[in-house]
Design a protein around this motif. Structure first.
Motif, PDB file in Angstrom:
ATOM      1  N   UNK A 147       0.838  -1.194   0.000  1.00 24.90           N
ATOM      2  CA  UNK A 147       0.000   0.000   0.000  1.00 24.90           C
ATOM      3  C   UNK A 147       0.873   1.244   0.000  1.00 24.90           C
ATOM      4  N   UNK A 148       0.246   2.371  -0.234  1.00 22.00           N
ATOM      5  CA  UNK A 148       0.930   3.660  -0.182  1.00 22.00           C
ATOM      6  C   UNK A 148       0.563   4.334   1.143  1.00 22.00           C
ATOM      7  N   UNK A 149       1.564   4.577   1.969  1.00 20.50           N
ATOM      8  CA  UNK A 149       1.326   5.175   3.277  1.00 20.50           C
ATOM      9  C   UNK A 149       0.932   6.647   3.183  1.00 20.50           C
ATOM     10  N   UNK A 198       5.055   7.770  -4.240  1.00 23.57           N
ATOM     11  CA  UNK A 198       5.641   6.465  -4.539  1.00 23.57           C
ATOM     12  C   UNK A 198       6.677   6.070  -3.489  1.00 23.57           C
ATOM     13  N   UNK A 199       7.364   7.058  -2.916  1.00 20.03           N
ATOM     14  CA  UNK A 199       8.364   6.764  -1.888  1.00 20.03           C
ATOM     15  C   UNK A 199       7.757   6.219  -0.601  1.00 20.03           C
ATOM     16  N   UNK A 200       6.428   6.287  -0.487  1.00 25.65           N
ATOM     17  CA  UNK A 200       5.764   5.791   0.723  1.00 25.65           C
ATOM     18  C   UNK A 200       5.284   4.355   0.556  1.00 25.65           C
ATOM     19  N   UNK A 201       5.656   3.703  -0.547  1.00 18.57           N
ATOM     20  CA  UNK A 201       5.200   2.334  -0.793  1.00 18.57           C
ATOM     21  C   UNK A 201       5.674   1.409   0.330  1.00 18.57           C
ATOM     22  N   UNK A 202       4.783   0.506   0.753  1.00 18.32           N
ATOM     23  CA  UNK A 202       5.106  -0.387   1.865  1.00 18.32           C
ATOM     24  C   UNK A 202       4.522  -1.775   1.625  1.00 18.32           C
ATOM     25  N   UNK A 203       5.389  -2.781   1.778  1.00 19.93           N
ATOM     26  CA  UNK A 203       4.946  -4.179   1.709  1.00 19.93           C
ATOM     27  C   UNK A 203       5.358  -4.924   2.985  1.00 19.93           C
ATOM     28  N   UNK A 235      14.466  -0.480 -11.070  1.00 14.24           N
ATOM     29  CA  UNK A 235      13.963  -1.780 -11.519  1.00 14.24           C
ATOM     30  C   UNK A 235      12.444  -1.819 -11.597  1.00 14.24           C
ATOM     31  N   UNK A 236      11.788  -0.942 -10.812  1.00 13.71           N
ATOM     32  CA  UNK A 236      10.333  -0.910 -10.806  1.00 13.71           C
ATOM     33  C   UNK A 236       9.814   0.524 -10.983  1.00 13.71           C
ATOM     34  N   UNK A 237       9.436   1.184  -9.882  1.00  9.00           N
ATOM     35  CA  UNK A 237       8.790   2.491  -9.977  1.00  9.00           C
ATOM     36  C   UNK A 237       9.750   3.643 -10.294  1.00  9.00           C
ATOM     37  N   UNK A 238      11.026   3.481  -9.971  1.00  9.89           N
ATOM     38  CA  UNK A 238      12.004   4.558 -10.145  1.00  9.89           C
ATOM     39  C   UNK A 238      11.491   5.839  -9.470  1.00  9.89           C
ATOM     40  N   UNK A 239      11.284   5.735  -8.154  1.00 13.78           N
ATOM     41  CA  UNK A 239      10.676   6.821  -7.378  1.00 13.78           C
ATOM     42  C   UNK A 239      11.466   8.122  -7.441  1.00 13.78           C
ATOM     43  N   UNK A 250       8.258  10.378  -8.737  1.00 16.10           N
ATOM     44  CA  UNK A 250       7.871  10.274  -7.326  1.00 16.10           C
ATOM     45  C   UNK A 250       6.371  10.256  -7.043  1.00 16.10           C
ATOM     46  N   UNK A 251       5.561  10.541  -8.066  1.00 10.38           N
ATOM     47  CA  UNK A 251       4.120  10.676  -7.822  1.00 10.38           C
ATOM     48  C   UNK A 251       3.298   9.812  -8.763  1.00 10.38           C
ATOM     49  N   UNK A 252       2.258   9.239  -8.213  1.00 16.59           N
ATOM     50  CA  UNK A 252       1.263   8.485  -8.974  1.00 16.59           C
ATOM     51  C   UNK A 252      -0.050   9.257  -8.877  1.00 16.59           C
TER      52      UNK A 252
END
Length: 199
Positions: A46-48, A72-77, A90-94, A98-100
């Motif tokens: 999720x995105x915090x 995107x930098x707040x992504x958490x698994x 490799x993935x989002x390249x935050x 940095x923003x979705x």
């Protein structure tokens, strides 16, 4: 013909002048996703840090416009190493993206409480239209802390998209699935006062 044009413009202006903003209650909302790892297990994230709002002039929200932004930098698994990998090139390249963001272009009732939300999603520097399945609860008047009444609405939103459509990650799909399930639960509260459209 001229009078008809003036009437239509006036109606649109009146609708915009009385549009209401519904702000997301972040304490009771979540923007998450699920992927499949090694063709075996589902991994949730999720995105915090995120924000969302709804703008609508009609009381039943049938003309709602949805806007969503996530950091995107707040992504958490719940795994720091994996999170850092997701934020890497490799993935989002935050660092570069940095923003979705998402902004709806259509909100249509299917039946009962079921709706379709269509709009533009921008992720990893790529913008594409997507359609989301939504279930709306409300709007209803509720008492908050202090006994103050406020109109609220809840949305449960689901969809599936392909990360390859947004060039997110080149890792083989046998390691991380191409399909990403979107899971969003949002509680929104109508703000006091009319919001005039800004020119």
């Amino acid at each position: 013909m001229k009078s008809l044009f003036v009437t239509i413009v006036s109606l649109f202006s009146l609708s915009a002048a009385y549009a209401q903003t519904w702000s997301v209650d972040k304490a009771h909302s979540r923007a998450g996703f699920t992927v499949t790892h090694n063709l075996l297990a589902e991994v949730d994230g999720n995105f915090k840090t995120f924000d969302a709002k709804i703008t609508a002039a009609k009381p039943d929200l049938s003309d709602a416009v949805f806007e969503f932004t996530a950091d995107v930098n707040s992504i958490s698994t719940d795994n720091e190493r994996r999170d850092n990998h997701l934020k890497s090139p490799d993935f989002f390249d935050a660092a570069k993206f940095p923003t979705l963001t998402f902004k709806s272009t259509s909100f249509k009732k299917v039946e009962g409480k079921k709706y379709k939300i269509t709009g533009d999603l921008t992720m990893h520097g790529v913008t594409k239209p997507i359609t989301l399945d939504a279930t709306m609860t409300g709007p209803v008047m509720m008492k908050g802390m202090g006994g103050k009444e406020q109109e609220k609405a809840g949305f449960k939103i689901n969809s599936t998209l392909k990360r390859s459509d947004f060039s997110v990650g080149t890792i083989p799909v046998v390691v991380v699935s191409d399909e990403v399930e979107i899971k969003v639960n949002g509680e929104f509260a109508k703000q006091d006062g009319a919001v005039a459209e800004k020119k």
